[in-house]
Structure formats: structure tokens, C-alpha cells
Enzyme design. Structure first.
Site, mmCIF file in Angstrom:
data_model
loop_
_atom_site.group_PDB
_atom_site.id
_atom_site.type_symbol
_atom_site.label_atom_id
_atom_site.label_comp_id
_atom_site.label_asym_id
_atom_site.label_seq_id
_atom_site.Cartn_x
_atom_site.Cartn_y
_atom_site.Cartn_z
ATOM 1 N N GLU A 166 -0.774 1.774 8.845
ATOM 2 C CA GLU A 166 -0.995 2.649 10.463
ATOM 3 C C GLU A 166 -2.100 2.629 10.977
ATOM 4 O OE1 GLU A 166 0.899 3.945 7.945
ATOM 5 O OE2 GLU A 166 2.760 5.386 8.113
ATOM 6 N N GLU B 261 -4.391 -3.223 0.434
ATOM 7 C CA GLU B 261 -4.506 -1.591 -0.663
ATOM 8 C C GLU B 261 -5.975 -2.771 -1.401
ATOM 9 O OE1 GLU B 261 -1.826 -1.958 -3.568
ATOM 10 O OE2 GLU B 261 -0.827 -0.282 -2.290
ATOM 11 N N ASN C 112 -0.705 -2.503 5.396
ATOM 12 C CA ASN C 112 -1.045 -2.224 4.429
ATOM 13 C C ASN C 112 -1.750 -2.632 3.805
ATOM 14 O OD1 ASN C 112 0.782 -2.697 3.046
ATOM 15 N ND2 ASN C 112 0.933 -1.092 1.340
ATOM 16 N N CYS D 174 2.893 8.769 5.860
ATOM 17 C CA CYS D 174 1.878 9.297 5.240
ATOM 18 C C CYS D 174 1.609 10.836 6.406
ATOM 19 C CB CYS D 174 0.760 9.220 4.492
ATOM 20 S SG CYS D 174 -0.392 8.456 5.474
ATOM 21 N N CYS E 151 -3.541 2.040 4.651
ATOM 22 C CA CYS E 151 -2.414 2.325 5.103
ATOM 23 C C CYS E 151 -1.682 1.118 6.386
ATOM 24 C CB CYS E 151 -1.748 3.850 5.013
ATOM 25 S SG CYS E 151 -1.094 4.596 3.672
ATOM 26 N N CYS F 29 -1.485 9.470 8.498
ATOM 27 C CA CYS F 29 -0.876 8.236 9.495
ATOM 28 C C CYS F 29 -0.053 9.155 11.189
ATOM 29 C CB CYS F 29 -0.564 7.157 8.461
ATOM 30 S SG CYS F 29 -1.484 6.263 7.444
HETATM 31 N N1 THU Z 1 1.439 3.741 2.620
HETATM 32 C C1 THU Z 1 1.254 3.040 4.284
HETATM 33 O O1 THU Z 1 0.854 1.797 3.748
HETATM 34 N N2 THU Z 1 2.156 4.577 4.966
HETATM 35 C C2 THU Z 1 2.151 4.758 5.028
HETATM 36 O O2 THU Z 1 2.468 6.151 6.117
HETATM 37 C C3 THU Z 1 2.456 5.804 3.739
HETATM 38 C C4 THU Z 1 1.690 4.546 1.748
HETATM 39 C C5 THU Z 1 1.136 2.772 1.292
HETATM 40 C C6 THU Z 1 -0.394 3.434 1.005
HETATM 41 C C7 THU Z 1 -0.149 2.016 -0.561
HETATM 42 O O3 THU Z 1 -0.744 1.158 -0.284
HETATM 43 C C8 THU Z 1 1.223 2.346 -0.557
HETATM 44 O O4 THU Z 1 1.994 2.756 0.324
HETATM 45 C C9 THU Z 1 2.162 3.303 -1.513
HETATM 46 O O5 THU Z 1 1.707 4.380 -1.058
#
Ligand code: THU
Length: 129
Positions: A57, A46, A44, A88, A55, A91
Site C-alpha cells: 500500500e 522488503e 511490497n 495492516c 508494504c 496501511c
Molecule cells: N504486507 C503488505 O504489503 N501489506 C499489508 O497490508 C500487510 C503486510 C507485507 C509486509 C511484508 O513484506 C509482508 O507483507 C509480510 O508481512
């Protein structure tokens, strides 16, 4: 094709360390076996504009496409402790596009097919109806 889950788990944990998650402090890593045998990864990333963060994925799918595409066979997603993470909703849709119902995702209860992770999914075939 033989799936080396331990190796995928290791790759996911390695790429998780590279995540850029200064806002949530929640690092995620993902690794996938492609049908030609290669392994693609993502973490991920941000953003100061919180809502546009990517994310893990998203990175994985971009890498899949950028390195030649193919079908996802098996996927391991981990959190900052290296534990299996539930992708999530958005994803799951990304993974489904490139893995279909047969793609396997590792869960605490073992590998589960995408048909279980995202039942009755909307996908490319629905556009042809
Ligand atoms: N996140 C992912 O990278 N993948 C997921 O499937 C769930 C959430 C990340 C997004 C954000 O940077 C952090 O997790 C907290 O939500």
C-alpha cells in the site's frame, strides 16, 4: 463511477508477482481505482534491515501521488495466492488519507467502506479542530 472489481483484482494479482519479498516470502499486491478513472498499483518491497520494508500500500500511495493524486474509490489487496488480503493497520491509515470513509475495499464478504475497515479514523479534518 462504475467499479470493475474483476479488473482491479487482475491488476492486483499482476503487480503482486513483482513483489520483492525474499525475507517473508509473503508477496502482496494492491490495485486501486482513482476518481479520474485511472488505476494505480503497488507491491511490497522488503529490506535486509527487516523493519524498514515497505508494504504494498505504501507503493500504491506513492504511485497515486506521483501520477497526479486524486481520491481512491475502490481498492483490492491480495496475497500471494491472489486471495483478498486485509491491509495492516498502518496501511488502513494510508488508504484513509486518500479515500476517506466512502472508499471501498474488497473483502471475502464483498466490498466494505473504509468506515467499516477503520472506524472512527483519525484524519486530515481532525487537525482543524
Ligand atoms: N504486507 C503488505 O504489503 N501489506 C499489508 O497490508 C500487510 C503486510 C507485507 C509486509 C511484508 O513484506 C509482508 O507483507 C509480510 O508481512
Amino acid at each position: 463511477m462504475e467499479i470493475n472489481w474483476d479488473s482491479l483484482h487482475k491488476s492486483a494479482k499482476e503487480i503482486m508477482q513483482k513483489a520483492y519479498a525474499p525475507y517473508s516470502n509473503f508477496k502482496v499486491g494492491v490495485a486501486a481505482l482513482v476518481d479520474d478513472g485511472r488505476v494505480v498499483v503497488g507491491c511490497n518491497s522488503e529490506n535486509a534491515s527487516y523493519g524498514v520494508g515497505l508494504c504494498a500500500e505504501c507503493g500504491l500511495i506513492s504511485s497515486l501521488t506521483a501520477t497526479g493524486g486524486g481520491r481512491l474509490i475502490a481498492v483490492v489487496c491480495v496475497d500471494g495466492d491472489g486471495n483478498f488480503l486485509s491491509p495492516c493497520g498502518r496501511c488502513r491509515q494510508l488508504l484513509f488519507e486518500h479515500g476517506g470513509n466512502e472508499m471501498l475495499l474488497m473483502t471475502p464478504d464483498g466490498p466494505k467502506p473504509m468506515s467499516y475497515i477503520l472506524p472512527w479514523a483519525f484524519g486530515p479534518e481532525d487537525l482543524n479542530k
